[in-house]
Motif scaffolding. Structure first.
Motif, PDB file in Angstrom:
ATOM      1  N   LEU A  60      49.681  70.162  50.470  1.00  0.00           N
ATOM      2  CA  LEU A  60      50.891  69.587  51.061  1.00  0.00           C
ATOM      3  C   LEU A  60      50.963  68.062  51.122  1.00  0.00           C
ATOM      4  O   LEU A  60      51.999  67.506  51.469  1.00  0.00           O
ATOM      5  N   LYS A  61      49.900  67.353  50.795  1.00  0.00           N
ATOM      6  CA  LYS A  61      49.859  65.916  51.046  1.00  0.00           C
ATOM      7  C   LYS A  61      50.993  65.152  50.340  1.00  0.00           C
ATOM      8  O   LYS A  61      51.633  64.271  50.942  1.00  0.00           O
ATOM      9  N   SER A  62      51.283  65.482  49.104  1.00  0.00           N
ATOM     10  CA  SER A  62      52.339  64.750  48.389  1.00  0.00           C
ATOM     11  C   SER A  62      53.707  65.003  49.016  1.00  0.00           C
ATOM     12  O   SER A  62      54.580  64.126  49.012  1.00  0.00           O
ATOM     13  N   MET A  63      53.895  66.195  49.571  1.00  0.00           N
ATOM     14  CA  MET A  63      55.156  66.509  50.258  1.00  0.00           C
ATOM     15  C   MET A  63      55.283  65.674  51.535  1.00  0.00           C
ATOM     16  O   MET A  63      56.370  65.201  51.875  1.00  0.00           O
ATOM     17  N   PHE A  64      54.183  65.462  52.246  1.00  0.00           N
ATOM     18  CA  PHE A  64      54.192  64.581  53.423  1.00  0.00           C
ATOM     19  C   PHE A  64      54.525  63.146  53.011  1.00  0.00           C
ATOM     20  O   PHE A  64      55.298  62.461  53.686  1.00  0.00           O
ATOM     21  N   GLU A  65      53.935  62.706  51.930  1.00  0.00           N
ATOM     22  CA  GLU A  65      54.125  61.321  51.488  1.00  0.00           C
ATOM     23  C   GLU A  65      55.582  61.032  51.160  1.00  0.00           C
ATOM     24  O   GLU A  65      56.113  59.981  51.543  1.00  0.00           O
ATOM     25  N   VAL A  66      56.247  61.944  50.475  1.00  0.00           N
ATOM     26  CA  VAL A  66      57.644  61.715  50.103  1.00  0.00           C
ATOM     27  C   VAL A  66      58.548  61.726  51.331  1.00  0.00           C
ATOM     28  O   VAL A  66      59.629  61.119  51.328  1.00  0.00           O
ATOM     29  N   ASN A  67      58.098  62.376  52.407  1.00  0.00           N
ATOM     30  CA  ASN A  67      58.849  62.383  53.667  1.00  0.00           C
ATOM     31  C   ASN A  67      58.413  61.276  54.630  1.00  0.00           C
ATOM     32  O   ASN A  67      58.921  61.196  55.754  1.00  0.00           O
ATOM     33  N   ASN A  68      57.473  60.435  54.199  1.00  0.00           N
ATOM     34  CA  ASN A  68      56.977  59.299  55.007  1.00  0.00           C
ATOM     35  C   ASN A  68      56.402  59.742  56.357  1.00  0.00           C
ATOM     36  O   ASN A  68      56.615  59.102  57.389  1.00  0.00           O
ATOM     37  N   ILE A  69      55.659  60.853  56.349  1.00  0.00           N
ATOM     38  CA  ILE A  69      54.982  61.348  57.540  1.00  0.00           C
ATOM     39  C   ILE A  69      53.471  61.309  57.292  1.00  0.00           C
ATOM     40  O   ILE A  69      52.996  61.756  56.243  1.00  0.00           O
ATOM     41  N   SER A  70      52.715  60.765  58.238  1.00  0.00           N
ATOM     42  CA  SER A  70      51.261  60.663  58.080  1.00  0.00           C
ATOM     43  C   SER A  70      50.632  62.041  57.932  1.00  0.00           C
ATOM     44  O   SER A  70      50.939  62.953  58.698  1.00  0.00           O
ATOM     45  N   PHE A  71      49.747  62.165  56.962  1.00  0.00           N
ATOM     46  CA  PHE A  71      49.042  63.425  56.742  1.00  0.00           C
ATOM     47  C   PHE A  71      47.809  63.448  57.635  1.00  0.00           C
ATOM     48  O   PHE A  71      46.997  62.525  57.616  1.00  0.00           O
ATOM     49  N   PRO A  72      47.631  64.517  58.434  1.00  0.00           N
ATOM     50  CA  PRO A  72      46.520  64.527  59.385  1.00  0.00           C
ATOM     51  C   PRO A  72      45.169  64.760  58.713  1.00  0.00           C
ATOM     52  O   PRO A  72      45.091  65.259  57.587  1.00  0.00           O
ATOM     53  N   ILE A  73      44.109  64.423  59.421  1.00  0.00           N
ATOM     54  CA  ILE A  73      42.768  64.832  59.026  1.00  0.00           C
ATOM     55  C   ILE A  73      42.702  66.357  59.128  1.00  0.00           C
ATOM     56  O   ILE A  73      43.249  66.947  60.059  1.00  0.00           O
ATOM     57  N   LEU A  74      42.031  66.988  58.174  1.00  0.00           N
ATOM     58  CA  LEU A  74      41.919  68.449  58.150  1.00  0.00           C
ATOM     59  C   LEU A  74      40.485  68.862  58.458  1.00  0.00           C
ATOM     60  O   LEU A  74      39.549  68.461  57.756  1.00  0.00           O
ATOM     61  N   LEU A  75      40.324  69.661  59.496  1.00  0.00           N
ATOM     62  CA  LEU A  75      38.986  70.064  59.945  1.00  0.00           C
ATOM     63  C   LEU A  75      38.879  71.585  59.979  1.00  0.00           C
ATOM     64  O   LEU A  75      39.712  72.262  60.592  1.00  0.00           O
ATOM     65  N   VAL A  76      37.852  72.116  59.314  1.00  0.00           N
ATOM     66  CA  VAL A  76      37.576  73.553  59.389  1.00  0.00           C
ATOM     67  C   VAL A  76      37.021  73.865  60.777  1.00  0.00           C
ATOM     68  O   VAL A  76      36.072  73.230  61.236  1.00  0.00           O
ATOM     69  N   ARG A  77      37.637  74.830  61.446  1.00  0.00           N
ATOM     70  CA  ARG A  77      37.245  75.174  62.820  1.00  0.00           C
ATOM     71  C   ARG A  77      35.802  75.635  62.888  1.00  0.00           C
ATOM     72  O   ARG A  77      35.198  76.045  61.890  1.00  0.00           O
ATOM     73  N   ASN A  78      35.250  75.621  64.107  1.00  0.00           N
ATOM     74  CA  ASN A  78      33.926  76.190  64.324  1.00  0.00           C
ATOM     75  C   ASN A  78      33.930  77.692  64.078  1.00  0.00           C
ATOM     76  O   ASN A  78      34.881  78.399  64.440  1.00  0.00           O
ATOM     77  N   SER A  79      32.876  78.176  63.474  1.00  0.00           N
ATOM     78  CA  SER A  79      32.649  79.614  63.327  1.00  0.00           C
ATOM     79  C   SER A  79      31.416  79.997  64.130  1.00  0.00           C
ATOM     80  O   SER A  79      30.440  79.235  64.189  1.00  0.00           O
ATOM     81  N   VAL A  80      31.462  81.180  64.733  1.00  0.00           N
ATOM     82  CA  VAL A  80      30.447  81.565  65.718  1.00  0.00           C
ATOM     83  C   VAL A  80      30.002  83.000  65.477  1.00  0.00           C
ATOM     84  O   VAL A  80      30.794  83.848  65.052  1.00  0.00           O
ATOM     85  N   VAL A  81      28.733  83.257  65.771  1.00  0.00           N
ATOM     86  CA  VAL A  81      28.250  84.630  65.909  1.00  0.00           C
ATOM     87  C   VAL A  81      27.719  84.769  67.334  1.00  0.00           C
ATOM     88  O   VAL A  81      26.847  84.015  67.751  1.00  0.00           O
ATOM     89  N   LEU A  82      28.279  85.714  68.077  1.00  0.00           N
ATOM     90  CA  LEU A  82      27.803  86.011  69.422  1.00  0.00           C
ATOM     91  C   LEU A  82      26.728  87.084  69.319  1.00  0.00           C
ATOM     92  O   LEU A  82      26.926  88.128  68.697  1.00  0.00           O
ATOM     93  N   THR A  83      25.598  86.831  69.932  1.00  0.00           N
ATOM     94  CA  THR A  83      24.486  87.768  69.860  1.00  0.00           C
ATOM     95  C   THR A  83      23.854  87.924  71.238  1.00  0.00           C
ATOM     96  O   THR A  83      24.080  87.097  72.126  1.00  0.00           O
ATOM     97  N   THR A  84      23.072  88.985  71.404  1.00  0.00           N
ATOM     98  CA  THR A  84      22.417  89.222  72.695  1.00  0.00           C
ATOM     99  C   THR A  84      20.926  88.922  72.582  1.00  0.00           C
ATOM    100  O   THR A  84      20.357  88.866  71.479  1.00  0.00           O
ATOM    101  N   GLU A  85      20.279  88.764  73.722  1.00  0.00           N
ATOM    102  CA  GLU A  85      18.834  88.523  73.749  1.00  0.00           C
ATOM    103  C   GLU A  85      18.092  89.695  73.121  1.00  0.00           C
ATOM    104  O   GLU A  85      17.097  89.508  72.403  1.00  0.00           O
TER     105      GLU A  85
END
Length: 535
Positions: free
Chosen positions: A357-382
């Motif tokens: 989408l970055k080029s589409m943001f640029e043509v609309n003069n809107i700042s493109f945000p930083i893109l961060l992959v969310r945290n992934s988790v495994v929940l486990t027991t003792e």
């Protein structure tokens, strides 16, 4: 307790586009603005804070804060959330955002992980840049229509499902029929304080609110109001008014279709997440959500008799902007138009389509945000960790497929070397010498040597397989214990976070606050590896 680190890259659960993005491959650098590092937010180094601050209109801040105040008018708003909404009017306040569907009772665990990643990043940024304010945002996908994706959650292997017809935006959907879902869930919960807490939480969220948007706001607010989370509903008249110029551009010039397709032509080697349409907008009402199609000089609303000329649809837009809804291509632009946002946090699939989408943001003069992959988790027991220790299994092994685990651990447990590579190498060396002789004599002898070589190598391969099969039987008890834990943590070989609901862990912890507190304490937003959390 296994303590090795499983990177996103080595986990086997991320598509090549995201692996290459995380590796910052040069061919992808034109597709994003700045990579997610703490330094890239730095306003003094012309970072994301400086850019967004320069490009975000002050008048939008007041409209945003006033709209959010109205959206929260019938809810119990914590002091910190209320302060965050007020802070949005100030030029030194920015947001960190994630978006998610209105899944019943939050749906899979990763809904929780996305929001906690957002909250924890705002805390890191505040420490690094104390002169600025950072507000965590959860954008509710109230205008979505994929009801079958959100109308259920899994609990103890059972599907708790809300059976209902839905044709319009899911946020406007009334909560009729959730009494039956509550009864089903309540029976499965059983006795105990935590079970009663969950009953009360479900009841207050879904049986005491009239529509799914309000129910979801209540639930997310209950979980995260003490962390200052601000919940945004984009299906809002005043916010939609800010987006009118961009909708008009889309209707008349089909800009996003052109720009996104240009980008897609540069990344043909990857599987494309989302393809743009000629017009990336829906026409919505309470029980209607249909594509807008440009055909023969007119704008048709798909599967209806509604037809507009260009002047008529622009008039309709200006009079009733709430009737126009962005699809997956334009929704990110809408978000960044109305929020002073620095970073969008999402799963691998989401980040993959943002990279289109970055080029589409640029043509609309809107700042493109930083893109961060969310945290992934495994929940486990003792208990699970103790078993893994005794079985000498580490986390990187546990992320492998069942077949790979079986073969690898069988070879480790065996007193024999099941790998016949050394024997094959000796055999190949002998046949190389025979082949040298064969080339100097009759062709029939050369053929006989080749046939014997193939036969001998095949025989060794078969013996290797038979020995492995025999050893699997001998060590089957230990292997099966490993696979049992594997299936507990990766149901049907799927990441736990994509299947299980937070309520699944109600009998493993003292209070729900302790689960969320552990996640808030352990998740590190800018680290590119799975987090193992013991509950």
């Amino acid at each position: 307790m296994p303590n090795d680190i499983v990177t996103y890259k080595n986990s086997g659960h991320f598509i090549p586009l995201i692996v290459d993005y995380l590796d910052q491959k040069s061919n992808l650098k034109p597709l994003y603005n700045r990579f997610p590092t703490l330094e890239n937010f730095n306003p003094k180094a012309s970072g994301q804070i400086e850019e967004k601050g320069r490009n975000f209109p002050i008048e939008n801040r007041k409209i945003l804060a006033d709209s959010l105040t109205k959206q929260y008018s019938n809810f119990d708003v914590s002091e910190i959330t209320s302060n965050n909404i007020a802070l949005l009017k100030q030029n030194n306040t920015f947001t960190i955002t994630t978006g998610h569907q209105l899944n019943l009772f939050t749906g899979p665990l990763y809904f929780i992980y996305k929001i906690i990643t957002v909250i924890n990043l705002t805390k890191e940024l505040k420490k690094a840049y104390p002169e600025y304010n950072f507000v965590p945002i959860y954008w509710m996908a109230t205008e979505d229509h994929d009801f079958e994706e959100i109308n259920h959650f899994h609990f103890k292997g059972k599907k708790i499902e809300w059976k209902k017809e839905s044709n319009g935006p899911v946020g406007r959907l009334n909560t009729d029929g959730l009494e039956e879902v509550f009864e089903q869930f309540s029976k499965e919960l059983g006795p105990g304080n935590n079970a009663n807490y969950l009953r009360e939480l479900f009841k207050k969220s879904y049986l005491e609110h009239d529509n799914l948007a309000d129910a979801t706001r209540y639930l997310a607010n209950e979980f995260f109001k003490n962390e200052g989370l601000v919940i945004v509903d984009g299906d809002d008249l005043e916010l939609k008014k800010l987006f009118i110029p961009y909708v008009k551009e889309e209707l008349i010039n089909q800009t996003s279709f052109k720009k996104v397709n240009e980008t897609l032509s540069t990344i043909k080697e990857y599987n494309i997440q989302v393809n743009p349409r000629e017009i990336n907008l829906f026409y919505i009402q309470d029980n209607l959500r249909e594509r807008i199609i440009f055909e023969n000089g007119n704008y048709k609303i798909n599967n209806t008799s509604l037809v507009f000329s260009e002047s008529e649809i622009i008039t309709e837009l200006e009079k009733n902007p709430k009737n126009f809804s962005p699809n997956v291509i334009l929704r990110p632009l809408y978000q960044e138009v109305i929020l002073p946002n620095l970073c969008y946090i999402g799963g691998g699939g989401e980040i993959a389509y943002w990279l289109e989408l970055k080029s589409m943001f640029e043509v609309n003069n809107i700042s493109f945000p930083i893109l961060l992959v969310r945290n992934s988790v495994v929940l486990t027991t003792e208990k699970q960790n103790s078993k893994l220790d005794k079985l000498e299994v580490n986390w990187n092994e546990l992320f492998q497929s069942k077949n790979i685990i079986i073969e690898k651990k069988t070879k480790e447990f065996s007193q024999f070397n099941i790998d016949f590579s050394e024997q094959k190498e000796i055999l190949e060396k002998q046949f190389r010498l025979l082949n040298e002789i064969a080339t100097k004599t009759d062709k029939s002898f050369f053929g006989a040597v080749k046939a014997q070589e193939i036969k001998q190598i095949k025989g060794l391969n078969n013996l290797e397989k038979r020995l492995l099969k025999a050893e699997k039987k001998i060590h089957s008890e230990k292997i099966n214990r490993i696979l049992l834990i594997k299936n507990e943590l990766f149901p049907n070989d799927i990441l736990q976070e994509r299947v299980m609901n937070f309520s699944e862990f109600y009998d493993k912890i003292d209070t729900y606050n302790s689960l969320f507190d552990k996640l808030l304490h352990n998740l590190e937003p800018l680290k590119q590896h799975f987090t193992i959390v013991m509950v």
